[in-house]
Each structure stands twice: as C-alpha cells, then as structure tokens.
Design an enzyme around this catalytic site. Structure first.
Site, short mmCIF file in Angstrom:
data_model
loop_
_atom_site.label_atom_id
_atom_site.label_comp_id
_atom_site.label_asym_id
_atom_site.label_seq_id
_atom_site.Cartn_x
_atom_site.Cartn_y
_atom_site.Cartn_z
N ASP A 207 0.81 -1.23 0.00
CA ASP A 207 0.00 0.00 0.00
C ASP A 207 0.84 1.27 0.00
O ASP A 207 0.44 2.30 0.55
CB ASP A 207 -0.96 0.02 1.21
CG ASP A 207 -1.88 -1.18 1.21
OD1 ASP A 207 -2.22 -1.67 0.13
OD2 ASP A 207 -2.26 -1.63 2.31
N LYS B 109 1.89 2.13 -5.11
CA LYS B 109 2.42 1.57 -6.37
C LYS B 109 1.47 1.84 -7.54
O LYS B 109 1.89 2.17 -8.63
CB LYS B 109 2.63 0.04 -6.23
CG LYS B 109 3.62 -0.35 -5.14
CD LYS B 109 3.67 -1.85 -4.96
CE LYS B 109 2.41 -2.43 -4.38
NZ LYS B 109 2.11 -2.05 -2.98
N GLY C 198 -4.60 -4.29 -3.69
CA GLY C 198 -5.59 -3.26 -4.03
C GLY C 198 -4.81 -2.02 -4.43
O GLY C 198 -4.11 -1.44 -3.60
N HIS C 199 -4.86 -1.66 -5.70
CA HIS C 199 -4.08 -0.54 -6.20
C HIS C 199 -5.03 0.58 -6.60
O HIS C 199 -5.89 0.39 -7.47
CB HIS C 199 -3.21 -0.98 -7.39
CG HIS C 199 -2.18 -2.00 -7.00
ND1 HIS C 199 -1.33 -2.60 -7.90
CD2 HIS C 199 -1.86 -2.53 -5.79
CE1 HIS C 199 -0.54 -3.45 -7.26
NE2 HIS C 199 -0.86 -3.42 -5.98
N GLN D 154 2.03 -6.03 -3.28
CA GLN D 154 2.47 -6.18 -1.89
C GLN D 154 3.75 -5.36 -1.67
O GLN D 154 4.03 -4.45 -2.43
CB GLN D 154 2.69 -7.65 -1.51
CG GLN D 154 1.41 -8.47 -1.39
CD GLN D 154 0.85 -8.94 -2.71
OE1 GLN D 154 1.54 -9.51 -3.53
NE2 GLN D 154 -0.42 -8.70 -2.93
P1 GDP Z 1 -0.75 0.34 -3.56
O1 GDP Z 1 -1.34 -0.94 -3.08
O2 GDP Z 1 0.73 0.41 -3.32
O3 GDP Z 1 -1.11 0.64 -4.98
O4 GDP Z 1 -1.40 1.49 -2.68
P2 GDP Z 1 -2.95 1.62 -2.26
O5 GDP Z 1 -3.70 2.13 -3.43
O6 GDP Z 1 -3.44 0.38 -1.60
O7 GDP Z 1 -2.85 2.70 -1.10
C1 GDP Z 1 -2.32 3.96 -1.31
C2 GDP Z 1 -3.40 4.99 -0.94
O8 GDP Z 1 -2.81 6.26 -0.84
C3 GDP Z 1 -4.49 5.14 -2.00
O9 GDP Z 1 -5.69 5.48 -1.38
C4 GDP Z 1 -3.98 6.28 -2.86
O10 GDP Z 1 -5.02 6.98 -3.54
C5 GDP Z 1 -3.35 7.15 -1.82
N1 GDP Z 1 -2.19 7.93 -2.27
C6 GDP Z 1 -1.19 7.59 -3.13
N2 GDP Z 1 -0.26 8.56 -3.17
C7 GDP Z 1 -0.68 9.54 -2.33
C8 GDP Z 1 -0.14 10.79 -1.93
O11 GDP Z 1 0.95 11.20 -2.32
N3 GDP Z 1 -0.85 11.52 -1.01
C9 GDP Z 1 -2.05 11.09 -0.51
N4 GDP Z 1 -2.67 11.87 0.37
N5 GDP Z 1 -2.59 9.92 -0.88
C10 GDP Z 1 -1.91 9.15 -1.76
P1 IMO Z 2 -0.85 -4.19 -2.27
O1 IMO Z 2 -0.42 -4.70 -3.61
C1 IMO Z 2 -0.96 -4.63 2.06
C2 IMO Z 2 -0.92 -8.71 3.65
C3 IMO Z 2 -2.18 -9.11 4.41
C4 IMO Z 2 -1.57 -10.07 5.42
C5 IMO Z 2 -0.49 -10.78 4.62
C6 IMO Z 2 -0.93 -12.14 4.05
O2 IMO Z 2 -2.18 -3.49 -2.28
O3 IMO Z 2 0.24 -3.40 -1.63
P2 IMO Z 2 -2.50 -12.80 1.99
O4 IMO Z 2 -3.95 -12.52 1.74
O5 IMO Z 2 -1.59 -12.30 0.92
O6 IMO Z 2 -2.24 -14.25 2.32
O7 IMO Z 2 -2.17 -11.99 3.35
O8 IMO Z 2 -0.16 -9.91 3.56
N1 IMO Z 2 -1.14 -8.20 2.26
C7 IMO Z 2 -1.11 -6.90 1.94
N2 IMO Z 2 -0.97 -5.81 2.72
N3 IMO Z 2 -1.04 -4.51 0.72
C8 IMO Z 2 -1.15 -5.60 -0.06
O9 IMO Z 2 -1.11 -5.53 -1.41
C9 IMO Z 2 -1.22 -6.88 0.54
N4 IMO Z 2 -1.36 -8.13 0.07
C10 IMO Z 2 -1.28 -8.94 1.14
O10 IMO Z 2 -2.79 -8.01 5.01
O11 IMO Z 2 -0.94 -9.34 6.44
MG MG Z 3 -2.85 -1.63 -1.80
#
Ligand code: GDP
Ligand code: IMO
Ligand code: MG
Length: 432
Positions: free
Chosen positions: A13, A16, A40-41, A225
């Site tokens: 998270d 990416k 979840g991206h 991840q």
């Molecule tokens: P990922 O799994 O690495 O793609 O990241 P996620 O989408 O799960 O979580 C990142 C969260 O931060 C999302 O809700 C994005 O919209 C938000 N986000 C990304 N970059 C920024 C930033 O620079 N500032 C803020 N405030 N939110 C951001």
């Molecule tokens: P993105 O791509 C954050 C974590 C779960 C748990 C562990 C094992 O959005 O960054 P799993 O379901 O893979 O067997 O869970 O890994 N986890 C993540 N945490 N971002 C993710 O993906 C994750 N994918 C798995 O919360 O701790």
């Molecule tokens: Mg994510």
C-alpha cells in the site's frame, strides 16, 4: 528502450498503483507480475475518477495501452470477470485485445478461499490477518503440483479431471476445520461460465513480453504487496505466500535479469502495515491515529484500518538492497504537513545493543527499539506544489535526509492521490 520494475519497499500500500498509472504514459506494455486479488491498487486521475484494481494492471486508465497479467499472478476468475465488467461499464477496456492474460497463471479456486478463511479462524489470536482471498492455499497447490492453471480452466474436460482429482484432499482439510465439503457440481458450472468470459484474453504472456523486449519496447512491470511481505525476505510467517521482490518479475514472467534497466522502490513518507506481525516503528498513540486519519489509511482490498508509524531506515536499507532499487518514489509527503517534529528510525537497539540490520527472527523484530532522529516539520499544505524547489525548506530537507541515509536518489515525490499531484524530479524511464 527501458524495462522498469516498480516494487513496494514496506508492507504494501505504498502507492504503487498511483506510480504505475503515472509512468504508464511512457510504457508500451504494463505487466502485473505477481500476487493476486490480495492487492488493491488505487488510481485517481481526475477529481471523481477513482478506481481500485486488484488484478487488472494499473495502466488500465490509459485507453488503448497494452496491459498483461503475467504467469506469476494467481487469478481469481470471479474477481477478474467482475473487474473487467466494472471497468468496461466505465468506458475503459473497450478494445479487449489490449488485455493479455497468461495461460500459465494459476487459478484461485473457491475452495482456496474457503481454506484461507477456515485456517485464519482456527488460528484465533495467532492469525496472520490475510486478505482471505485464497492466496496461500492457491500457491500451496501450485508448488505441490496440484493447481489449476488458466490453460486448464478454459478446457472443460481438463478442469473437471483436475477438480475431481483435487477434491478428496481439499474436503479432508475442510472437514478437519469443521467445514462442509465442496462438491464438484457446485463448482464446475460457475467456473465454466467464467472460463468462457476469460478465454478470449488468454495467451502466452511470457512470449509476448520477450518479443516486445526484442523489439526494444518500454515495459513497465507492476509489483504487488511489499518487500517486508515477501515469503523469503519479509517478516515470516506474517507475510504473503509469494516473492514480492523485483527479481520475481524475471522468474515469474520468464526473462533474463540483464534485461532490467531500473527498479523503482515505492516508499510512503511514513510506514503502514495492514494485518498482524512485527512493526518496529509503529505508533500506538494519537500520532498514529492522526496519520491514519489524515492519510485515509484503510485497506483498499479489505477496508481494514492500517497500522501507522514513522519511516524506518533500517527496514528500508534492507528492502532497497534486496530489490536492487535504482531510485525511490516517495509518496504521501502531503500527509506529514502539520507533524512536528517528524521522526526517522536510523537504527535499532536489541537488548540494549545497537543493531543495523533487519532481524530475521520475528521475536527480535517485535522486540527491537528504534533509535530515532528528529527532523523539523512544516505546516503548509504541499498538495498543489509541482516542483521540489517550491516545497517548504523543511520538506526539502526531509527528502534530502532520506536520500543521504539511503544513498539513493528520490526520483518522484507524490503529494496527493491524483495523477497530477506529483513532483517528478527525474523520469525513471529516462534514467537508464
Ligand atoms: P498500492 O497498493 O501500493 O497501490 O497502494 P494503495 O492504493 O493500496 O494505497 C495507497 C493509498 O494512498 C491510496 O488510497 C492512494 O489513492 C493514496 N495515495 C497515493 N499517493 C498519495 C499521496 O501522495 N498523497 C495522498 N494523500 N494519498 C496518496
Ligand atoms: P498491495 O499490492 C498490504 C498482507 C495481508 C496479510 C499478509 C498475508 O495493495 O500493496 P495474503 O492474503 O496475501 O495471504 O495476506 O499480507 N497483504 C497486503 N498488505 N497490501 C497488499 O497488497 C497486501 N497483500 C497482502 O494483510 O498481512
Ligand atoms: Mg494496496
């Protein structure tokens, strides 16, 4: 030509998805290389246009751009079908030929999800905190050579044979956890319907990627991840079941390591973790709650609140080295506005002794006490700024200190969730 890998350097998270969406403009093909619907991206183009992808690569917002789900991804057909339908409703993916789905990708079966949930429930307070997406059980079947691949799913006879062969053991396991058995008649009709919808996308993605490389195209590899969730290098057993590191792109897609030009590590300006497991710089006080609220730190897949803490240089030095990162993308710097002072962990103490490396033993990782350096914060909202020089001096110092401590350049600073809310210091595609 440049081949670039984007990976998470913390516990996932990191942002990416946002970075992939931004860099997709410069790529000819975007390839998601591992993980599954546990990811979840979040992509945000305009004010209203937010999309969370779990399996579809984060280049989807660029209409007409080729995107691929590689052989190393574990594909839940139900999730992928509904994701495809959802993006098509939004007017995206009108040309279905742009999405390639690997014939070698393993399929997350409904019984994998049941087993994931049954095991987590049985572990009680010792649970891993998985996303319950069936990732672990699916990858177990892959390694034990009892898995179902996309090429099997789209052949009804092969699918039936494989499911019939697998169910006795699966049902014995479900019985062990006090769950009802699964019957093949409850599985096959739905899987066959999903297979018909996915079949047009199925092809040899590894071959397509190698051909594009030979043609000198720019390829962007999308990680999922984070490195501290990697099954070999992360905080085992509180990890996912796959290799999340950059080199996994080579093994999972099927190309040689020398083809890679750059590896961009994505790091939040602080640290978050969702699920259980050690987190040395976690803030258990109101500062952690403040970051969670200001950063909207709730999981994109499960909605669970993310644990929050300070930036951790011991962890980052380790993860950047494991990935061979060539530069960094620092995200969510805007969230730190108003936090003063900001702390950075520059070392750990274990039983009173200073250590510089990230411990393998999770008992040690849970016990270490971070050694902090304090850095002056800033109050101004920075989300409208587009140049590094326009940032408050304290924010510039924070970036420089990170670069110095990690001995790596920060190429991109993200100051908001939107594509435009970004400061590009150096385009990593033009670095190599
Ligand atoms: P990922 O799994 O690495 O793609 O990241 P996620 O989408 O799960 O979580 C990142 C969260 O931060 C999302 O809700 C994005 O919209 C938000 N986000 C990304 N970059 C920024 C930033 O620079 N500032 C803020 N405030 N939110 C951001
Ligand atoms: P993105 O791509 C954050 C974590 C779960 C748990 C562990 C094992 O959005 O960054 P799993 O379901 O893979 O067997 O869970 O890994 N986890 C993540 N945490 N971002 C993710 O993906 C994750 N994918 C798995 O919360 O701790
Ligand atoms: Mg994510």
């Amino acid at each position: 030509m440049a081949n670039l890998i984007v990976v998470g350097t913390q516990w996932g998270d990191e942002g990416k998805g946002k970075l992939i969406d931004l860099l997709a403009e410069f790529a000819d093909l975007i390839v998601r290389f591992q993980g599954g619907a546990n990811a979840g991206h979040t992509l945000k183009v305009g004010d209203a246009e937010e999309l969370i992808t779990h399996l579809i690569p984060s280049g989807i917002m660029h209409s007409g751009k080729r995107i691929a789900i590689g052989p190393g991804v574990v594909v839940d057909p139900e999730t992928l079908v509904s994701e495809i339908e959802a993006v098509q409703k939004r007017g995206l993916l009108q040309d279905t030929s742009v999405l390639l789905l690997s014939n070698r990708a393993h399929v997350v079966m409904p019984y994998h999800r049941l087993l994931d949930a049954a095991r987590e429930m049985a572990k009680g307070s010792k649970k891993i905190g998985t996303t319950l997406r069936g990732i672990g059980p699916c990858l177990e079947d892959k390694v034990s050579r009892t898995g179902v691949r996309m090429c099997d799913l789209i052949d009804p006879q092969v699918l039936e044979d494989k499911v019939l062969a697998r169910l006795p053991e699966i049902n014995a396991l479900l019985k062990h956890y006090g769950r009802d058995p699964v019957e093949e008649k409850d599985l096959l009709p739905t899987l066959n319907q999903q297979a018909v919808k996915l079949a047009p996308f199925v092809s040899d993605v590894g071959e397509a990627v190698r051909q594009e490389m030979d043609r000198g195209k720019n390829i962007l590899f999308e990680g999922a991840q984070g490195t501290l969730l990697d099954v070999d290098h992360g905080t085992y057993p509180f990890v996912t079941s796959s290799n999340t590191v950059a080199s996994a792109a080579c093994t999972a897609v099927g190309f040689g390591a020398p083809r890679i030009d750059s590896v961009v590590g994505v790091a939040k300006a602080y640290t978050t973790r969702v699920g259980e497991g050690p987190f040395p710089t976690e803030l258990m006080d109101e500062k952690g709650v403040h970051l969670q609220e200001k950063g909207a730190e709730f999981g994109a897949t499960t909605g669970r609140p993310r644990r929050c803490g300070w930036l951790d240089m011991v962890a980052l030095r380790y993860t950047l080295a494991v990935n061979g990162c060539t530069s960094l993308c620092l995200t969510k710097l805007d969230v730190l506005a108003g936090t003063n002072p900001i702390k950075i962990a520059v070392g750990y103490k274990l039983s009173g002794k200073e250590i510089q490396s990230f411990p393998a033993d999770i008992r040690a990782a849970a016990q270490v006490e971070p050694v902090y350096e304090e850095i002056e914060g800033w109050d101004e909202d920075i989300s409208d700024l587009r140049e590094k020089e326009a940032l408050p001096v304290a924010a510039q110092r924070y970036i420089s200190r990170i670069e110095m401590l990690l001995n790596l350049p920060v190429d991109i600073v993200s100051v908001g969730p939107g594509r435009r809310e970004t400061i590009v210091i150096q385009n990593p595609f033009r670095r190599g």
